[in-house]
Design an enzyme around this catalytic site. Structure first.
Site, PDB file in Angstrom:
ATOM      1  N   GLY A  25      -5.611 -27.823   3.887  1.00 38.65           N
ATOM      2  CA  GLY A  25      -6.336 -28.589   4.549  1.00 38.65           C
ATOM      3  C   GLY A  25      -6.890 -29.952   4.159  1.00 38.65           C
ATOM      4  N   CYS A  26      -7.820 -30.572   4.885  1.00 37.82           N
ATOM      5  CA  CYS A  26      -8.598 -31.629   4.537  1.00 37.82           C
ATOM      6  C   CYS A  26      -8.881 -31.714   3.032  1.00 37.82           C
ATOM      7  CB  CYS A  26      -9.934 -31.782   5.246  1.00 37.82           C
ATOM      8  SG  CYS A  26     -10.848 -33.527   4.937  1.00 37.82           S
ATOM      9  N   PHE A  27      -8.535 -32.797   2.326  1.00 35.48           N
ATOM     10  CA  PHE A  27      -8.657 -32.672   0.855  1.00 35.48           C
ATOM     11  C   PHE A  27     -10.259 -33.078   0.714  1.00 35.48           C
ATOM     12  CE2 PHE A  27      -6.092 -36.948   1.421  1.00 35.48           C
ATOM     13  CZ  PHE A  27      -7.032 -37.657   2.108  1.00 35.48           C
TER      14      PHE A  27
END
Length: 221
Positions: free
Chosen positions: A52-54
């Site tokens: 997912g979003c880093f």
């Protein structure tokens, strides 16, 4: 992440999301320790994980004792397409990922995998995480050695056999180089603590890590 960025013109919507997010809680899933691990050696080791979003992945692993650095970036595609604008098209085969440099005498590779599966992301979500959708948000492990690959495969099998989650684990083991993301993505959580996305999605995740793994958490700054 891109879902929220697209709403930047809508202040009311952002405020509503931030308010709702401030009340969210996330709890670490209780998972068994891995039966196999990468032996500690002199110097540091590197792990590359996508989930997912880093921003949130980076924020969680920055809290772990023994982690020397965490870099947000892209893995699975080519260097030519390793940019936020191109990855956002969902046509580059990149995943948003983090590169974790760690001291294996303080925290092991298998322990990082336990944090990864337990709280850093949801390994049962296919090509998405929370509000973010698309293959760049997939759950994927990029082993940096044959031994890491063997440990990752064994832990996936162990968690599957234990029915650790109510839904199937969709995490993939992949190959590919890691490329750092743009400077404005690095340490985003630390530099933007009131950003609506951070408040809604990442602060609950960090709190869940610290509550679920107090023995692994760095002392509060």
């Amino acid at each position: 992440m891109r879902t929220l960025i697209a709403l930047l013109a809508g202040g009311a919507a952002l405020l509503g999301l931030a308010a709702a997010g401030s009340a969210r809680t996330e709890r670490a899933v209780p998972l068994p320790a891995a039966r196999q691990d990468v032996p500690a050696a002199s110097g540091t080791q590197t792990a590359v994980l996508a989930g997912g979003c880093f921003w949130g992945m980076e924020a969680v692993f920055e809290q772990v004792k023994g982690v020397k650095s965490v870099t947000a970036g892209y893995a699975g595609g080519t260097q030519a397409t390793a940019s936020y604008d191109q990855v956002s098209t969902e046509a580059t085969h990149h995943a948003e990922a983090v590169k974790i440099v760690f001291d294996p005498h303080v925290v092991s590779y298998a322990t990082l995998l336990r944090v990864y599966f337990s709280i850093a992301h949801d390994p049962t979500e296919l090509n998405r995480q929370g509000p973010d959708t698309g293959p760049s948000y997939r759950s994927a492990i990029f082993p940096q050695s044959p031994r890491q690959a063997a440990v990752a495969r064994a832990y996936l099998a162990q968690l599957g056999a234990a029915h650790a989650f109510s839904a199937p684990i969709v995490t993939r083991i992949e190959t590919g180089s890691f490329y750092p993301a743009e400077a404005y993505h690095q340490r985003f959580y630390d530099r933007n603590p009131t950003h609506p996305y951070i408040v809604a999605w990442d602060k609950p995740k960090v709190a869940g890590f610290r509550a679920g793994f107090p023995q692994l958490a760095r002392p509060p700054a």
